[in-house]
Design an enzyme around this catalytic site. Structure first.
Site, short mmCIF file in Angstrom:
data_model
loop_
_atom_site.label_atom_id
_atom_site.label_comp_id
_atom_site.label_asym_id
_atom_site.label_seq_id
_atom_site.Cartn_x
_atom_site.Cartn_y
_atom_site.Cartn_z
N GLU A 288 -19.84 -37.26 -30.30
CA GLU A 288 -18.67 -36.51 -30.73
C GLU A 288 -19.01 -35.03 -30.96
OE1 GLU A 288 -15.70 -37.74 -30.60
OE2 GLU A 288 -16.58 -39.65 -29.97
N GLU B 137 -17.22 -36.97 -20.66
CA GLU B 137 -17.91 -38.03 -21.39
C GLU B 137 -19.38 -38.10 -21.01
OE1 GLU B 137 -16.73 -39.91 -23.91
OE2 GLU B 137 -14.99 -38.60 -23.76
#
Length: 291
Positions: free
Chosen positions: A131, A179
């Protein structure tokens, strides 16, 4: 957990950004001024909205509240040379984590309780690092921008639907590319590829009771088997059809990418010196469609 980890002082996003993410993000940056419009028009409202929601219905992690989680975040942020955002723990049965930062004033990260219950401390920190990778790469602004483009196109008559579908496909491609970069951020903090691959394995098929019984080596072999499907034209077509509407690359492919990058000279050089000589041109066949 390792007692001493390499801190990457002066680390920049492009030092670890996946080449597919770099290509996709560069394409978005060619839309002049739109990122600033998103920041200025929606940034403060969105940040205040989420702040109110989090402070009202989640637990704010700090030195006094769940300090072990707070310490994991502080250490991960220090390794990535980044200021730690606020961290909230939210009751939710679906294992997940997400982060938000628009103007940089109130960035935050949210972990679901079910995720924390399923992972080891090292793996929880790996999720935090993933994150933090979104914050380091400033993915939030461009993701919001892409969503606005899709919404705007969908409001146009007749041919607007076709434009919206095309833009949505591009947006999802970019999200999947992003990602890969964040998985690399997780590896730079964990400094052990098995930790990151174990996270992906547990997200694919774990639970608090089953997670300790899962076999990582078998999962890695599963990733190799998935990659082998691309050896046929039909297999490649089926893989693209399966993943084109996903917001994340499939877990086995993400594990294979981490396995590959952890063995590269670029990764080890980055840990040793904090610098990388990585050739960031996208060389993987298929352009963005690397799944």
């Amino acid at each position: 957990m390792q007692l001493s980890k390499t801190q990457l002082i002066g680390l920049t996003a492009d030092d670890f950004r996946h080449p597919l993410d770099l290509e996709a993000t560069t394409t978005l940056k060619r839309l002049p001024g739109l990122d600033m419009i998103v920041r200025s028009l929606l940034g403060s409202v969105a940040e205040q909205f989420f702040y109110l929601n989090n402070i009202a219905s989640s637990v704010l992690v700090s030195e006094k509240q769940l300090p072990h989680l707070h310490q994991l975040l502080v250490e991960a942020a220090r390794i990535l040379d980044l200021e730690p955002p606020q961290l909230y723990l939210q009751q939710n049965p679906a294992p997940n984590a997400y982060t938000f930062a628009m103007q940089g004033k109130q960035p935050f990260m949210v972990l679901h309780t079910s995720l924390v219950e399923m992972l080891t401390p090292e793996e929880i920190q790996g999720v935090m690092a993933h994150e933090l990778g979104h914050l380091k790469c400033e993915h939030g602004v461009y993701l919001t921008l892409a969503n606005i483009m899709v919404l705007g196109a969908s409001l146009l008559p007749t041919w607007g639907t076709a434009i919206a579908q095309s833009l949505q496909a591009q947006m999802l491609q970019w999200v999947r590319c992003a990602e890969f970069s964040c998985d690399r951020a997780a590896l730079l903090v964990a400094q052990d590829p098995k930790v990151v691959m174990s996270i992906l394995m547990k997200l694919a098929g774990g639970s608090p009771t089953l997670a300790p019984q899962l076999n990582l080596e078998a999962f890695i072999q599963q990733a190799r088997d998935y990659e082998a499907i691309s050896n046929t034209v039909l297999g490649e077509m089926l893989k693209q059809a399966q993943t084109e509407q996903l917001t994340h690359p499939v877990p086995v492919l993400r594990a294979k990418e981490i396995d590959r990058w952890s063995s590269s000279q670029d990764y080890h050089h980055l840990l040793e010196t904090g610098k990388t000589e990585y050739n960031r041109k996208a060389t993987t066949k298929g352009g963005w469609r690397n799944w």
